[in-house]
Design an enzyme around this catalytic site. Structure first.
Site, PDB file in Angstrom:
ATOM      1  N   TYR A 187       0.838  -1.205   0.000  1.00  0.00           N
ATOM      2  CA  TYR A 187       0.000   0.000   0.000  1.00  0.00           C
ATOM      3  C   TYR A 187       0.874   1.255   0.000  1.00  0.00           C
ATOM      4  O   TYR A 187       0.677   2.169  -0.812  1.00  0.00           O
ATOM      5  CB  TYR A 187      -0.893  -0.058   1.239  1.00  0.00           C
ATOM      6  CG  TYR A 187      -1.539   1.228   1.663  1.00  0.00           C
ATOM      7  CD1 TYR A 187      -2.663   1.706   1.013  1.00  0.00           C
ATOM      8  CD2 TYR A 187      -1.039   1.966   2.735  1.00  0.00           C
ATOM      9  CE1 TYR A 187      -3.276   2.893   1.417  1.00  0.00           C
ATOM     10  CE2 TYR A 187      -1.644   3.141   3.152  1.00  0.00           C
ATOM     11  CZ  TYR A 187      -2.758   3.595   2.485  1.00  0.00           C
ATOM     12  OH  TYR A 187      -3.354   4.765   2.890  1.00  0.00           O
ATOM     13  N   ALA A 190       2.460   1.726  -3.352  1.00  0.00           N
ATOM     14  CA  ALA A 190       1.519   2.222  -4.369  1.00  0.00           C
ATOM     15  C   ALA A 190       1.266   3.717  -4.152  1.00  0.00           C
ATOM     16  O   ALA A 190       1.214   4.506  -5.104  1.00  0.00           O
ATOM     17  CB  ALA A 190       0.208   1.436  -4.299  1.00  0.00           C
ATOM     18  N   CYS A 239     -11.786  -1.249  15.709  1.00  0.00           N
ATOM     19  CA  CYS A 239     -11.569  -2.543  16.387  1.00  0.00           C
ATOM     20  C   CYS A 239     -11.826  -2.389  17.885  1.00  0.00           C
ATOM     21  O   CYS A 239     -12.521  -3.210  18.503  1.00  0.00           O
ATOM     22  CB  CYS A 239     -10.134  -3.027  16.195  1.00  0.00           C
ATOM     23  SG  CYS A 239      -9.774  -3.701  14.585  1.00  0.00           S
ATOM     24  N   GLY A 255       2.018  -6.532  21.187  1.00  0.00           N
ATOM     25  CA  GLY A 255       2.241  -5.810  22.444  1.00  0.00           C
ATOM     26  C   GLY A 255       1.677  -4.397  22.472  1.00  0.00           C
ATOM     27  O   GLY A 255       1.782  -3.708  23.481  1.00  0.00           O
TER      28      GLY A 255
HETATM   29  C1  UGA Z   1      -3.585   2.921   8.533  1.00  0.00           C
HETATM   30  C2  UGA Z   1      -3.307   3.072   7.046  1.00  0.00           C
HETATM   31  O1  UGA Z   1      -2.456   2.054   6.609  1.00  0.00           O
HETATM   32  C3  UGA Z   1      -2.697   4.406   6.754  1.00  0.00           C
HETATM   33  O2  UGA Z   1      -2.568   4.620   5.412  1.00  0.00           O
HETATM   34  C4  UGA Z   1      -3.564   5.509   7.255  1.00  0.00           C
HETATM   35  O3  UGA Z   1      -2.936   6.724   6.993  1.00  0.00           O
HETATM   36  C5  UGA Z   1      -3.765   5.315   8.727  1.00  0.00           C
HETATM   37  O4  UGA Z   1      -4.341   4.027   8.983  1.00  0.00           O
HETATM   38  C6  UGA Z   1      -4.671   6.382   9.237  1.00  0.00           C
HETATM   39  O5  UGA Z   1      -5.732   6.092   9.783  1.00  0.00           O
HETATM   40  O6  UGA Z   1      -4.306   7.547   9.042  1.00  0.00           O
HETATM   41  P1  UGA Z   1      -2.300   2.285  10.750  1.00  0.00           P
HETATM   42  O7  UGA Z   1      -2.150   3.467  11.641  1.00  0.00           O
HETATM   43  O8  UGA Z   1      -1.229   1.254  10.888  1.00  0.00           O
HETATM   44  O9  UGA Z   1      -2.390   2.797   9.244  1.00  0.00           O
HETATM   45  O10 UGA Z   1      -3.719   1.582  10.976  1.00  0.00           O
HETATM   46  P2  UGA Z   1      -4.491   0.882  12.183  1.00  0.00           P
HETATM   47  O11 UGA Z   1      -5.135  -0.324  11.607  1.00  0.00           O
HETATM   48  O12 UGA Z   1      -5.374   1.890  12.803  1.00  0.00           O
HETATM   49  O13 UGA Z   1      -3.356   0.383  13.202  1.00  0.00           O
HETATM   50  C7  UGA Z   1      -2.741   1.187  14.166  1.00  0.00           C
HETATM   51  C8  UGA Z   1      -1.974   0.297  15.118  1.00  0.00           C
HETATM   52  O14 UGA Z   1      -2.900  -0.414  15.943  1.00  0.00           O
HETATM   53  C9  UGA Z   1      -1.106  -0.765  14.476  1.00  0.00           C
HETATM   54  O15 UGA Z   1       0.064  -0.898  15.217  1.00  0.00           O
HETATM   55  C10 UGA Z   1      -1.923  -2.039  14.607  1.00  0.00           C
HETATM   56  O16 UGA Z   1      -1.139  -3.204  14.621  1.00  0.00           O
HETATM   57  C11 UGA Z   1      -2.598  -1.802  15.945  1.00  0.00           C
HETATM   58  N1  UGA Z   1      -3.878  -2.516  16.182  1.00  0.00           N
HETATM   59  C12 UGA Z   1      -4.885  -2.454  15.283  1.00  0.00           C
HETATM   60  C13 UGA Z   1      -4.068  -3.192  17.400  1.00  0.00           C
HETATM   61  O17 UGA Z   1      -3.145  -3.273  18.240  1.00  0.00           O
HETATM   62  N2  UGA Z   1      -5.254  -3.790  17.652  1.00  0.00           N
HETATM   63  C14 UGA Z   1      -6.282  -3.748  16.773  1.00  0.00           C
HETATM   64  O18 UGA Z   1      -7.373  -4.320  17.087  1.00  0.00           O
HETATM   65  C15 UGA Z   1      -6.104  -3.071  15.556  1.00  0.00           C
END
Ligand code: UGA
Length: 381
Positions: A187, A190, A239, A255
């Site tokens: 992603y 891209a 979530c 973690g």
């Molecule tokens: C996502 C998209 O990939 C980005 O492009 C976007 O800019 C970003 O969201 C955003 O909302 O701005 P990310 O922050 O990694 O990126 O998305 P999340 O799925 O919200 O994850 C955040 C963190 O929470 C990650 O470390 C993930 O592993 C963790 N997580 C997620 C948990 O620990 N538990 C959960 O139930 C879900």
């Protein structure tokens, strides 16, 4: 100043000075108008006198209530489904905001081809049509283009490197993605290529563009809540909300050590409107929209959300909902990697947009969870 410009000036916290005149576009195309950011942006655009919105989205969930507005022209379609109609619509507006994208990490390794198509392939005609028609393109990219911090690639992550090294600057910070086996980065890659394509259309063919990189916007209407209004694994806020509403464990991936900065959607939309209002000053520029001091790790986020939810529901037993550690492989499948930390440099947005978000993390979470509290009353599924 057009009617729309005058009304735009009234929404903004700071009235634009005479040395920085604004002229707000009268007609804006919002691609991906029914998504999380899209529907908030469309609502705000339609609240401005005289502004017309041409919205494209394959779904009609969040913007259905706007259909009766004569200034909202909605096309229910994929961007790729009718290129001639897309070209005509783009030629009819003053600016295009492209938000259409698959941007959910649970898809990056499981539907990689769709992710690359929506974040790169489908962007190309939008860019071309904008360039051909002389229409300004505001393209929503992602903070994820940076991948992981330099610190995270070094052997000793606990090294005494200063925090400033982790701050992501629009025009200086390098993109540090992982190897092919880490499918997570499909992603980001891209999005990077789309950014490079847009920049090249500007340099070689005169496209007027602005790229925006959101740093974790939160607010009402994010993604979907599994089992309530969708299926799958949404982003972290949804979530955790699903877990709180259904009194299930809040899962911490690896973690919950990853760190994020969160920005409330209302302030993010202010930033976008300022970009639309300052056509000349934002041309051929990248902007980070985020709030650097709203940083938390995901474990702390879970704890904060749980206590805000208990307060909103007036139910101390919510504080007993457990936090559960899960591996990323178990949660997302193979190929998952993670951005360890994302702090936006905010200087450019402050200087050029005169934009400084003020809502604290606690404030942004309280507003967001307050909305979910009303929309998802207890025991209603
Ligand atoms: C996502 C998209 O990939 C980005 O492009 C976007 O800019 C970003 O969201 C955003 O909302 O701005 P990310 O922050 O990694 O990126 O998305 P999340 O799925 O919200 O994850 C955040 C963190 O929470 C990650 O470390 C993930 O592993 C963790 N997580 C997620 C948990 O620990 N538990 C959960 O139930 C879900």
């Amino acid at each position: 100043m057009s009617r729309a410009a005058i009304s735009e000036a009234t929404f903004a916290a700071g009235i634009p000075s005479m040395h920085n005149p604004t002229s707000f576009p009268d007609r804006v195309a919002v691609l991906g108008c029914d998504g999380f950011i899209g529907h908030h942006l469309v609502e705000r655009l339609l609240s401005m006198d005289g502004v017309e919105v041409v919205g494209w989205d394959r779904e009609l969930r969040r913007t259905r209530h706007l259909l009766s507005n004569p200034r909202f022209h909605f096309r229910q379609a994929d961007l790729a489904s009718d290129p001639s109609a897309l070209e005509r619509d783009i030629a009819s507006v003053d600016a295009v905001v492209n938000l259409a994208a698959l941007c959910n990490p649970s898809l990056y390794g499981s539907q990689t081809l769709d992710v690359i198509r929506s974040n790169f392939t489908d962007v190309e005609p939008v860019v071309r049509f904008c360039a051909q028609a002389g229409v300004k393109l505001v393209h929503l990219s992602t903070s994820e283009v940076f991948g992981r911090t330099l610190r995270s690639w070094l052997p000793d992550q606990a090294s005494a490197l200063p925090r400033e090294l982790d701050v992501m600057d629009e025009d200086r910070t390098p993109f540090l993605l992982g190897p092919l086996s880490s499918t997570r980065w499909s992603y980001a890659c891209a999005k990077q290529l789309a950014e490079r394509m847009i920049e090249a259309w500007g340099r070689e063919r005169g496209l007027e563009w602005t790229i925006v990189r959101p740093f974790n916007f939160i607010g009402p209407g994010m993604d979907y809540l599994p089992g309530h209004d969708g299926e799958g694994v949404p982003r972290v806020l949804a979530c955790f909300l699903k877990a709180l509403i259904d009194r299930e464990p809040m899962k911490l991936v690896d973690g919950g050590r990853a760190r994020r900065t969160f920005l409330h959607i209302s302030e993010a939309v202010d930033g976008l409107l300022r970009i639309l209002a300052r056509r000349r000053d934002t041309s051929c520029q990248v902007f980070h929209l985020g709030k650097a001091d709203n940083e938390t790790d995901i474990r702390e986020l879970a704890v904060s959300m749980r206590s805000i939810w208990a307060r909103l529901r007036q139910d101390p037993s919510i504080l007993e909902i457990p936090l559960q550690d899960v591996s990323s492989e178990e949660f997302y499948g193979p190929g998952y990697d993670d951005s360890d930390r994302r702090i936006p440099c905010m200087n450019k947005a402050q200087t050029i947009l005169d934009w400084t978000p003020t809502l604290s993390l606690e404030g942004a979470l309280t507003l967001t969870l307050g909305d979910y509290h009303l929309r998802y009353p207890e025991n209603k599924r």
